[in-house]
Design a protein around this motif. Structure first.
Motif, PDB file in Angstrom:
ATOM      1  N   HIS B   5      16.326  17.043  -1.539  1.00  0.00           N
ATOM      2  CA  HIS B   5      16.927  15.958  -1.479  1.00  0.00           C
ATOM      3  C   HIS B   5      16.117  14.539  -0.864  1.00  0.00           C
ATOM      4  O   HIS B   5      15.445  14.664   0.119  1.00  0.00           O
ATOM      5  N   LEU B   6      16.104  13.626  -1.903  1.00  0.00           N
ATOM      6  CA  LEU B   6      15.333  12.388  -1.287  1.00  0.00           C
ATOM      7  C   LEU B   6      16.472  11.426  -0.908  1.00  0.00           C
ATOM      8  O   LEU B   6      17.259  11.027  -1.717  1.00  0.00           O
ATOM      9  N   GLY B   7      16.037  10.711   0.310  1.00  0.00           N
ATOM     10  CA  GLY B   7      17.012   9.386   0.653  1.00  0.00           C
ATOM     11  C   GLY B   7      16.652   8.480  -0.082  1.00  0.00           C
ATOM     12  O   GLY B   7      15.624   8.367  -0.836  1.00  0.00           O
ATOM     13  N   GLU B   8      17.487   7.260  -0.150  1.00  0.00           N
ATOM     14  CA  GLU B   8      17.324   6.119  -0.768  1.00  0.00           C
ATOM     15  C   GLU B   8      16.192   5.387  -0.390  1.00  0.00           C
ATOM     16  O   GLU B   8      15.166   5.364  -1.402  1.00  0.00           O
ATOM     17  N   PHE B   9      16.000   5.296   0.729  1.00  0.00           N
ATOM     18  CA  PHE B   9      14.912   4.848   1.098  1.00  0.00           C
ATOM     19  C   PHE B   9      13.313   5.407   0.878  1.00  0.00           C
ATOM     20  O   PHE B   9      12.625   5.117   0.402  1.00  0.00           O
ATOM     21  N   GLU B  10      13.330   6.669   1.087  1.00  0.00           N
ATOM     22  CA  GLU B  10      12.534   7.581   0.743  1.00  0.00           C
ATOM     23  C   GLU B  10      11.997   7.438  -0.753  1.00  0.00           C
ATOM     24  O   GLU B  10      11.007   7.233  -1.247  1.00  0.00           O
ATOM     25  N   GLU B  11      13.149   7.398  -1.545  1.00  0.00           N
ATOM     26  CA  GLU B  11      12.801   7.336  -3.202  1.00  0.00           C
ATOM     27  C   GLU B  11      12.080   6.159  -3.432  1.00  0.00           C
ATOM     28  O   GLU B  11      10.952   6.067  -3.995  1.00  0.00           O
ATOM     29  N   ILE B  12      12.552   4.972  -2.725  1.00  0.00           N
ATOM     30  CA  ILE B  12      11.960   3.530  -3.050  1.00  0.00           C
ATOM     31  C   ILE B  12      10.431   3.583  -2.473  1.00  0.00           C
ATOM     32  O   ILE B  12       9.444   3.145  -3.477  1.00  0.00           O
ATOM     33  N   VAL B  13      10.176   4.193  -1.404  1.00  0.00           N
ATOM     34  CA  VAL B  13       8.894   4.224  -0.905  1.00  0.00           C
ATOM     35  C   VAL B  13       8.128   5.170  -1.877  1.00  0.00           C
ATOM     36  O   VAL B  13       6.784   4.605  -2.011  1.00  0.00           O
ATOM     37  N   LEU B  14       8.539   6.036  -2.226  1.00  0.00           N
ATOM     38  CA  LEU B  14       7.685   7.077  -2.920  1.00  0.00           C
ATOM     39  C   LEU B  14       7.328   6.398  -4.376  1.00  0.00           C
ATOM     40  O   LEU B  14       6.194   6.425  -5.068  1.00  0.00           O
ATOM     41  N   LEU B  15       8.423   5.648  -4.990  1.00  0.00           N
ATOM     42  CA  LEU B  15       7.956   4.857  -6.232  1.00  0.00           C
ATOM     43  C   LEU B  15       7.010   3.832  -6.014  1.00  0.00           C
ATOM     44  O   LEU B  15       6.239   3.709  -6.927  1.00  0.00           O
ATOM     45  N   THR B  16       7.239   2.964  -4.754  1.00  0.00           N
ATOM     46  CA  THR B  16       6.253   1.984  -4.836  1.00  0.00           C
ATOM     47  C   THR B  16       4.889   2.708  -4.657  1.00  0.00           C
ATOM     48  O   THR B  16       3.744   2.042  -5.003  1.00  0.00           O
ATOM     49  N   VAL B  17       4.725   3.764  -3.719  1.00  0.00           N
ATOM     50  CA  VAL B  17       3.471   4.283  -3.865  1.00  0.00           C
ATOM     51  C   VAL B  17       2.880   4.604  -5.249  1.00  0.00           C
ATOM     52  O   VAL B  17       1.772   4.388  -5.535  1.00  0.00           O
ATOM     53  N   ALA B  18       3.769   5.114  -5.885  1.00  0.00           N
ATOM     54  CA  ALA B  18       3.188   5.531  -7.301  1.00  0.00           C
ATOM     55  C   ALA B  18       2.864   4.060  -8.077  1.00  0.00           C
ATOM     56  O   ALA B  18       1.905   4.211  -8.733  1.00  0.00           O
ATOM     57  N   ILE B  19       3.569   3.228  -7.933  1.00  0.00           N
ATOM     58  CA  ILE B  19       3.467   1.806  -8.573  1.00  0.00           C
ATOM     59  C   ILE B  19       1.844   1.463  -8.148  1.00  0.00           C
ATOM     60  O   ILE B  19       1.255   0.972  -8.897  1.00  0.00           O
ATOM     61  N   LEU B  20       1.843   1.542  -6.962  1.00  0.00           N
ATOM     62  CA  LEU B  20       0.424   0.715  -6.309  1.00  0.00           C
ATOM     63  C   LEU B  20      -0.757   1.766  -6.576  1.00  0.00           C
ATOM     64  O   LEU B  20      -1.866   1.551  -6.377  1.00  0.00           O
ATOM     65  N   GLY B  22      -3.224   4.391  -6.135  1.00  0.00           N
ATOM     66  CA  GLY B  22      -4.524   4.330  -5.691  1.00  0.00           C
ATOM     67  C   GLY B  22      -4.845   3.025  -4.531  1.00  0.00           C
ATOM     68  O   GLY B  22      -5.881   3.133  -3.690  1.00  0.00           O
ATOM     69  N   GLU B  23      -3.901   2.219  -4.636  1.00  0.00           N
ATOM     70  CA  GLU B  23      -4.039   0.982  -3.794  1.00  0.00           C
ATOM     71  C   GLU B  23      -3.133   1.217  -2.711  1.00  0.00           C
ATOM     72  O   GLU B  23      -2.932   0.267  -1.838  1.00  0.00           O
ATOM     73  N   ALA B  24      -2.127   2.374  -2.362  1.00  0.00           N
ATOM     74  CA  ALA B  24      -0.911   2.327  -1.657  1.00  0.00           C
ATOM     75  C   ALA B  24      -1.601   2.150  -0.167  1.00  0.00           C
ATOM     76  O   ALA B  24      -1.822   3.474   0.290  1.00  0.00           O
ATOM     77  N   TYR B  25      -1.464   1.461   0.487  1.00  0.00           N
ATOM     78  CA  TYR B  25      -1.720   1.543   2.183  1.00  0.00           C
ATOM     79  C   TYR B  25      -0.675   0.541   2.634  1.00  0.00           C
ATOM     80  O   TYR B  25       0.115  -0.087   2.055  1.00  0.00           O
ATOM     81  N   GLY B  26      -0.126   0.791   4.160  1.00  0.00           N
ATOM     82  CA  GLY B  26       0.991   0.403   4.730  1.00  0.00           C
ATOM     83  C   GLY B  26       1.104  -0.866   4.237  1.00  0.00           C
ATOM     84  O   GLY B  26       2.227  -1.315   3.798  1.00  0.00           O
ATOM     85  N   VAL B  27       0.279  -2.035   4.580  1.00  0.00           N
ATOM     86  CA  VAL B  27       0.783  -3.306   4.261  1.00  0.00           C
ATOM     87  C   VAL B  27       1.136  -3.728   2.990  1.00  0.00           C
ATOM     88  O   VAL B  27       1.943  -4.511   2.338  1.00  0.00           O
ATOM     89  N   ALA B  28       0.003  -2.921   1.974  1.00  0.00           N
ATOM     90  CA  ALA B  28       0.378  -3.307   0.490  1.00  0.00           C
ATOM     91  C   ALA B  28       1.519  -2.725   0.016  1.00  0.00           C
ATOM     92  O   ALA B  28       2.364  -3.339  -0.700  1.00  0.00           O
ATOM     93  N   ILE B  29       2.089  -1.604   0.617  1.00  0.00           N
ATOM     94  CA  ILE B  29       3.362  -0.920   0.136  1.00  0.00           C
ATOM     95  C   ILE B  29       4.531  -2.132   0.448  1.00  0.00           C
ATOM     96  O   ILE B  29       5.482  -2.312  -0.202  1.00  0.00           O
ATOM     97  N   ILE B  30       4.363  -2.324   1.870  1.00  0.00           N
ATOM     98  CA  ILE B  30       5.509  -3.394   2.462  1.00  0.00           C
ATOM     99  C   ILE B  30       5.483  -4.489   1.492  1.00  0.00           C
ATOM    100  O   ILE B  30       6.643  -5.013   0.990  1.00  0.00           O
ATOM    101  N   ASP B  31       4.314  -5.206   1.163  1.00  0.00           N
ATOM    102  CA  ASP B  31       4.294  -6.333   0.267  1.00  0.00           C
ATOM    103  C   ASP B  31       5.113  -6.324  -1.006  1.00  0.00           C
ATOM    104  O   ASP B  31       5.792  -7.047  -1.408  1.00  0.00           O
ATOM    105  N   GLU B  32       4.644  -5.173  -1.608  1.00  0.00           N
ATOM    106  CA  GLU B  32       5.108  -4.678  -3.004  1.00  0.00           C
ATOM    107  C   GLU B  32       6.550  -4.488  -2.798  1.00  0.00           C
ATOM    108  O   GLU B  32       7.358  -5.094  -4.006  1.00  0.00           O
ATOM    109  N   MET B  33       7.411  -3.691  -1.861  1.00  0.00           N
ATOM    110  CA  MET B  33       8.587  -3.412  -1.648  1.00  0.00           C
ATOM    111  C   MET B  33       9.413  -4.786  -1.408  1.00  0.00           C
ATOM    112  O   MET B  33      10.247  -5.216  -1.889  1.00  0.00           O
ATOM    113  N   GLU B  34       8.746  -5.744  -0.587  1.00  0.00           N
ATOM    114  CA  GLU B  34       9.354  -6.935  -0.319  1.00  0.00           C
ATOM    115  C   GLU B  34       9.597  -8.039  -1.458  1.00  0.00           C
ATOM    116  O   GLU B  34      10.516  -8.348  -1.781  1.00  0.00           O
ATOM    117  N   SER B  35       8.291  -7.904  -2.098  1.00  0.00           N
ATOM    118  CA  SER B  35       8.380  -8.636  -3.369  1.00  0.00           C
ATOM    119  C   SER B  35       9.147  -8.455  -4.634  1.00  0.00           C
ATOM    120  O   SER B  35       9.934  -8.899  -5.313  1.00  0.00           O
TER     121      SER B  35
END
Lengths: 869, 109
Positions: B5-20, B22-35
């Motif tokens: 089971h994936l939590g809601e936040f976990e799922e979003i994080v996982l998806l964002t990493v997939a979106i990014l 190759g470029e997914a590191y801490g700050v980038a993930i946050i920026d992507e999610m925030e925007s």
């Protein structure tokens, strides 16, 4: 972004993050934090960036991000602890003799400290258990007599009621008699008679003092004049059980007074931490009935007075107010009352010129100091042995330093070693205490148990921590300071300062030992002196028993019969207890007396033959004699009385006692008729042939038991239902000095302990020195040195230290023992040889300790140690 | 669902990493999610979830090259593992199944 180079994240919060964050996460997350910070700084300004950086750091402070506390090599401390622990255990195992010496020294030191702590606790808790302890006070009287102030606990019978009525600060006041005035009194049921210790007390007694009842109501038990309150064990002895005793009738007798009482209460047997010793209590009104009415006035001291103060009373102000309390009533009085906490009567017994001057509390202070000394000595052993062993561990230290160990991590290692040593010693010490507690209780007369309650646990932790830190601090500082290059080369240059400290510590140890040895000597001598002192009469073979039952009806015939028993040298009666002091009066006046000064006279009312029985020497005049029918208005005084009165030829002169003219017919040499702590005061013998409390019999030496049997037989013809209870005067006398005897024993044991521990240290140190100088000694032997010169060589070093210690220790011993002796009215003179003996003993013991090893070394085959490199 | 089971936040994080990708590191993930999601994300909560997902095996990570920015600290780049892809797909399918099962009428206002 690079343009904001000068703006840095708050360093404190960054360090905080680095401190808590797991090492494997730290780098990239820190990067993220910094990146965000820089971005925010450029966008929103430094201030906001910093604030949000802080928030980020705080939000990261969560379990999944924080370092694990244990089992993780990332956390260096645990690993170091584990390592240090292992090294410690290994070094204990490797240098077993050092370990055992340290263990023995520290654990015996700790055990004695623990014993002393328990003893002090027990002493301090005496009489403290009463519910109203805070408010419970005893009224004392300062008597001004011939320019001196004597403090006594006997008070006027009128005092209690007057205090309660007139002084608002005093909520309740009661009077009671001390038990030693009457000794054992016979109590009879229908079928048996038992003698028991009792006292008279006012009805509020059990409201003031918390002695729990099994039967009856404490508040009202003594209200009725015909009531008696008895202890559980007395009830069991008389009636079988406290329940059966309740409401029963008991016949009581004191001299020729008898009466019947109803048991109105049964109290639990008195606990061991009280100074009270009564087994039954009668209403004080009964005592008042017995007293002749003319004896109740402001000059007669026939009770002790206890008061409950109102809450919030200022005791000093109250005492200032009480000062003139009696003098306001009767002008001629010489007494000033004051109150002191009831529970002080065990520890603060001594008064000098009206001022509290210590008492048992001095012993408590003394032993607290002794326990600190013993612990110090044990710590010094540890310090000396660990620093001496430095060379054997120098390599270890060198290697550690070479691979980057910092000084404080090494210091921590040695501290940890010391603390571990102490913890092991504490465990052994607790074992020792449990093992020896019964014997200790026997010596101290307390019933101490080892309860692991909070204070004790705090004390244990406190002692272990202080001892560990104390013992470990110097080795830690010293060992961690060693230079790695030098130690690895095998050159351990022992600095002057370091040997100086070690020698200084040995000297200090032996100074303490010398002081303790000489104190033991002086204390033992003084106690023996007190017990053997010529007190003015021969104390041996004097038997004391009570005048009770039917004897009182026919007292004179009994005395005559008693004197006729073969084996009885003489017999007489007295109202005085001879050993613990008795009655005093100031209503004694003579021609030429200074009316301003009141003088207290001891009152010994006696029968014919008493003076002869006691064996006090008549200096002038004559003793009471049956040949003169009018001797009842005659007095015999002691030398001190004549000295105070200033009479040249006292015989035949008249004095006034209790308003009657009396003639002096004789003077006896001064003799001791109360505690040896007190000076001899003026006293008189007065004749009373009707009845006296006590009968004193001198019997022939050598056939005591037969004679006693015959006396018992005579006694039984008068009192068939009574048991014949008697005591030997010398034994009673010894009991008075029980406290001193106990102290003497305790000092002896602790003194011996201190010396043993000191010697253990010396033993270890010698062993080590010899080990290091073994090659040198072997070469000396090869070159032709004989065993004797080697022994002298090795002993010289230590002898100098011990000699120095003796030189320092003797003046201190002289001063301390002199101070202690000042507390006694009769004391030994300090002789020079006490101190020479103490010094010689210390030197001898130290020599023996050292010689055991040097002798062994001197006889060694030099080839053995030279063969191997 | 079971233990994957994936939590809601976990799922979003996982998806964002997939979106990014190759470029997914801490700050980038946050920026992507925030925007994209218009929600603010703290480093603390993100990092916790990232590490948890890594523990579960849905993410893998490796350090990038050290640069002179961000205090000289390396970035940790996350990428979605096969297991992660699988769990994302499963999640999507489950959602779709649920969507499909909704009667037409229920969604009309």
């Amino acid at each position: 972004m690079r343009s904001h180079d000068d703006i840095k994240p708050p360093s404190f919060w960054l360090r905080f993050f680095r401190w808590y964050c797991r090492a494997e996460y730290a780098e990239d997350i820190e990067g993220d934090l910094v990146e965000r910070f820089e971005m925010r700084a450029s966008k929103h300004g430094a201030k906001q960036a910093k604030r949000r950086f802080r928030a980020d750091v705080l939000k990261l402070f969560r379990p999944s991000m924080i370092k694990k506390l244990e089992g993780n090599q990332k956390l260096n401390y645990y690993g170091m602890f584990k390592h240090n622990f292992k090294i410690t255990i290994r070094s204990f195992a490797k240098y077993r003799s050092t370990f055992i010496i340290n263990l023995l020294g520290l654990s015996t030191g700790l055990a004695s400290a623990l014993f002393i702590y328990l003893w002090v606790q027990a002493e301090m808790s005496m009489d403290k258990f009463h519910e109203h302890d805070e408010q419970l006070y005893q009224v004392m009287l300062n008597h001004e007599e011939s320019g001196k102030i004597n403090t006594k606990d006997g008070t006027q019978g009128l005092l209690a009621a007057a205090l309660e009525e007139e002084v608002p600060e005093i909520a309740t006041a009661i009077q009671a008699t001390p038990t030693h005035w009457f000794g054992q009194m016979p109590l009879s049921t229908e079928d048996k008679t038992i003698k028991a210790i009792g006292k008279f007390a006012d009805p509020a007694y059990f409201e003031m003092f918390s002695f729990p009842f099994i039967q009856g109501e404490p508040k009202t038990a003594l209200k009725d004049k015909g009531s008696i309150v008895i202890s559980n064990s007395l009830a069991t002895r008389l009636f079988g059980s406290p329940e059966a005793a309740f409401g029963q009738t008991i016949k009581w007798q004191l001299l020729n007074f008898t009466d019947e009482y109803k048991v109105a209460g049964v109290f639990k047997d008195l606990p061991s931490n009280t100074t009270d010793d009564f087994e039954f209590i009668l209403a004080f009104d009964k005592f008042r009935d017995i007293l002749p009415p003319e004896a109740i006035h402001w000059g007669n001291y026939n009770a002790e007075t206890y008061v409950l103060l109102a809450e919030g009373t200022d005791v000093n102000a109250l005492n200032a107010k009480l000062k003139s309390f009696v003098k306001d009533k009767v002008e001629w009085s010489n007494v000033e009352p004051f109150v002191r906490p009831f529970s002080d009567r065990y520890l603060y017994t001594k008064y000098e010129n009206g001022v509290q001057a210590g008492g048992r509390i001095e012993y408590i202070k003394l032993f607290t100091v002794v326990s600190v000394f013993i612990l110090l000595i044990a710590c010094i052993n540890f310090i000396n042995l660990s620093t001496a062993k430095a060379s054997t561990r120098a390599k270890e230290i060198g290697v550690k330093k070479a691979i980057g160990a910092k000084r404080n991590s090494l210091a921590v290692q040695y501290l940890q070693e010391a603390v571990l040593m102490t913890v092991i010693s504490v465990i052994v010490a607790i074992g020792l205490v449990i093992l020896l507690l019964p014997q200790f209780n026997q010596i101290t007369g307390h019933q101490i148990r080892l309860n692991f309650d909070l204070p004790l646990i705090y004390i244990l932790i406190g002692i272990s921590a202080t001892t560990g830190l104390l013992a470990g601090s110097y080795p830690a500082i010293f060992l961690s300071s060693l230079k790695p290059v030098a130690t690895l080369k095998g050159k351990l240059n022992v600095s002057f300062g370091e040997t100086w400290i070690r020698k200084g510590l040995v000297v200090f140890q032996f100074v303490l030992s010398v002081v303790l040895i000489s104190s033991v000597l002086v204390v033992t001598k003084q106690i023996a002196f007190i017990q053997k002192k010529n007190i003015g009469y021969n104390r041996d073979n004097l038997v004391l028993f009570a005048n009770d039952g039917k004897i009182a009806d026919d007292f004179n015939t009994f005395l005559l019969d008693l004197q006729n028993i073969p084996g009885v040298v003489n017999a007489g009666g007295t109202t005085h207890t001879i050993i613990s002091g008795g009655n005093y009066t100031t209503d004694f006046h003579w021609e030429g007396e200074n009316p301003e000064v009141q003088t207290q006279f001891g009152n010994m009312t006696v029968t014919y033959d008493f003076i002869e029985t006691l064996g006090v020497e008549i200096k002038e005049g004559r003793s009471f004699s049956r040949e003169f029918s009018t001797d009842t208005d005659k007095l015999i005084l002691n030398e001190k009385a004549i000295e105070v009165m200033g009479y040249e030829n006292p015989i035949g002169r008249k004095v006034r006692l209790w308003g009657n003219d009396m003639t002096i017919i004789g003077v006896v040499k001064d003799f001791n008729f109360s505690s040896l702590h007190e000076d001899i005061i003026p006293m008189f013998f007065k004749l009373d042939n009707v009845s006296t409390f006590n009968i004193l019999t001198r019997i022939q030496a050598g056939n005591e038991s037969n004679t006693l049997d015959r006396i018992a037989e005579l006694y039984k013809t008068y009192n068939p239902e009574y048991e014949f209870a008697y005591s030997f005067l010398d034994q009673e006398f010894a009991k008075q000095y029980l406290a001193e005897q106990r102290i003497s024993k305790l000092t002896k044991y602790f003194g011996i302990l201190a010396i043993i521990i000191s010697c253990l240290g010396l033993f270890g140190l010698t062993a080590f020195t010899i080990e290091r100088r073994l090659k040198e000694i072997s070469i000396r032997k090869v070159l032709g040195s004989n065993a004797w010169s080697i022994i002298t060589l090795l002993n010289k070093q230590f002898s100098m230290l011990v000699l120095l210690a003796i030189l320092i220790g003797l003046p201190i011993s002289y001063w301390t023992t002199k101070e202690w002796l000042n507390g006694y009215a009769y004391k030994i003179e300090l002789q020079w040889w006490f101190f020479v003996l103490a010094g010689a003993l210390t030197l001898l013991i130290a020599w023996l300790t050292v010689s055991i090893q040097t002798f062994k070394t001197a006889k060694l085959n030099p080839a053995k140690s030279l063969r191997t490199e | 669902m079971g233990k994957n089971h994936l939590g809601e936040f976990e799922e979003i994080v996982l998806l964002t990493v997939a979106i990014l990708h190759g470029e997914a590191y801490g700050v980038a993930i946050i920026d992507e999610m925030e925007s994209r999601l218009n929600r603010s994300v703290s480093i603390g909560s993100l990092q916790t979830v990232l590490r948890r997902l890594e523990d579960k095996g849905y993410l893998s990570s490796e350090f990038g090259e050290a640069t002179s920015v961000r205090g000289g600290k390396r970035k940790r780049f996350f990428s979605v593992t096969t297991a992660g892809k699988k769990v994302l797909r499963e999640a999507k399918e489950q959602r779709m199944n649920l969507w499909n099962a909704i009667p037409e009428i229920a969604l009309t206002d």
